[in-house]
Design a protein around this motif. Structure first.
Motif, PDB file in Angstrom:
ATOM      1  N   CYS A 285     -39.966  60.699   1.676  1.00  8.60           N
ATOM      2  CA  CYS A 285     -41.408  60.721   1.384  1.00  8.60           C
ATOM      3  C   CYS A 285     -41.881  59.351   0.922  1.00  8.60           C
ATOM      4  O   CYS A 285     -42.959  58.889   1.323  1.00  8.60           O
TER       5      CYS A 285
ATOM      6  N   HIS B 135     -43.015  67.119   3.843  1.00  8.49           N
ATOM      7  CA  HIS B 135     -41.736  67.322   3.161  1.00  8.49           C
ATOM      8  C   HIS B 135     -41.256  68.758   3.364  1.00  8.49           C
ATOM      9  O   HIS B 135     -41.861  69.695   2.855  1.00  8.49           O
TER      10      HIS B 135
ATOM     11  N   CYS C  35     -38.653  62.016  -3.576  1.00  6.31           N
ATOM     12  CA  CYS C  35     -37.925  62.115  -2.305  1.00  6.31           C
ATOM     13  C   CYS C  35     -37.903  60.763  -1.591  1.00  6.31           C
ATOM     14  O   CYS C  35     -38.949  60.152  -1.354  1.00  6.31           O
TER      15      CYS C  35
ATOM     16  N   HIS D 248     -34.684  66.043   2.872  1.00  3.23           N
ATOM     17  CA  HIS D 248     -35.955  66.024   3.614  1.00  3.23           C
ATOM     18  C   HIS D 248     -35.507  66.057   5.070  1.00  3.23           C
ATOM     19  O   HIS D 248     -34.851  65.104   5.532  1.00  3.23           O
TER      20      HIS D 248
END
Ligand code: 5GP
Ligand code: ZN
Length: 112
Positions: free
Chosen positions: A6, A45, A3, A96
Motif C-alpha cells: 500500500c 488492499h 502495509c 497484500h
C-alpha cells in the motif's frame, strides 16, 4: 499505513512501475528469482487470495491478464510462470495479494 505494498502504491516508498492501470500496479521484485520477476499488485488492499470475496473475482482475473500482457511486452515467448503465495505454508511474506511473474529461465516442478 503499515502495509508495504500500500505504501509503494501510494508513493511514500519510491518504486518504478513496470505497468499500471486503475486496478493494479506492477513493479520489479527487489530480490529477483529469475531474469524477469515482476509483482502485479492490486491498488485495493486484500490480504491474500484466501481473503478475496466474490466481488474480487474479476480483479483476481485481471491481475493474471496483466501478467500475460507484461510477459508479452518483455518478449517471454518461451514461457513463464505466474505464482500467488498464500499464507504461512504458501510462503507469503507480504500480506497484500500479488501475482509473481517469473521468466527468462526454465522453471522446475514441483516448486520447493
Ligand atoms: P511473497 O513472499 O509475499 O509471495 O512475495 C513478496 C515479494 O515482495 C518477495 O518476492 C520480495 O522479494 C518482494 N519485496 C519485499 N519487499 C520489497 C520492496 O520493498 N520492494 C519490492 N520491489 N519488492 C519487495
Ligand atoms: Zn496493502
Amino acid at each position: 499505513m503499515s502495509c508495504l505494498f500500500c505504501r509503494i502504491i501510494e508513493g511514500s516508498i519510491p518504486s518504478k512501475a513496470v505497468y499500471q492501470d486503475d486496478q493494479c500496479y506492477a513493479l520489479a521484485d527487489i530480490n529477483p528469482q529469475a531474469p524477469v520477476h515482476v509483482l502485479i499488485v492490486p491498488r485495493e488492499h486484500i490480504s491474500s487470495i484466501a481473503h478475496a470475496g466474490s466481488e474480487n473475482s474479476a480483479l483476481v482475473g485481471h491481475l493474471h491478464w496483466v501478467a500475460a500482457e507484461i510477459a508479452r511486452s518483455k518478449g517471454l515467448t518461451r514461457g513463464y510462470r505466474t505464482v500467488i503465495n498464500t499464507g504461512e505454508d504458501g510462503g507469503q511474506t507480504v500480506d497484500h495479494i500479488h501475482v509473481h511473474l517469473l521468466g527468462g529461465r526454465p522453471m522446475t516442478w514441483p516448486p520447493g
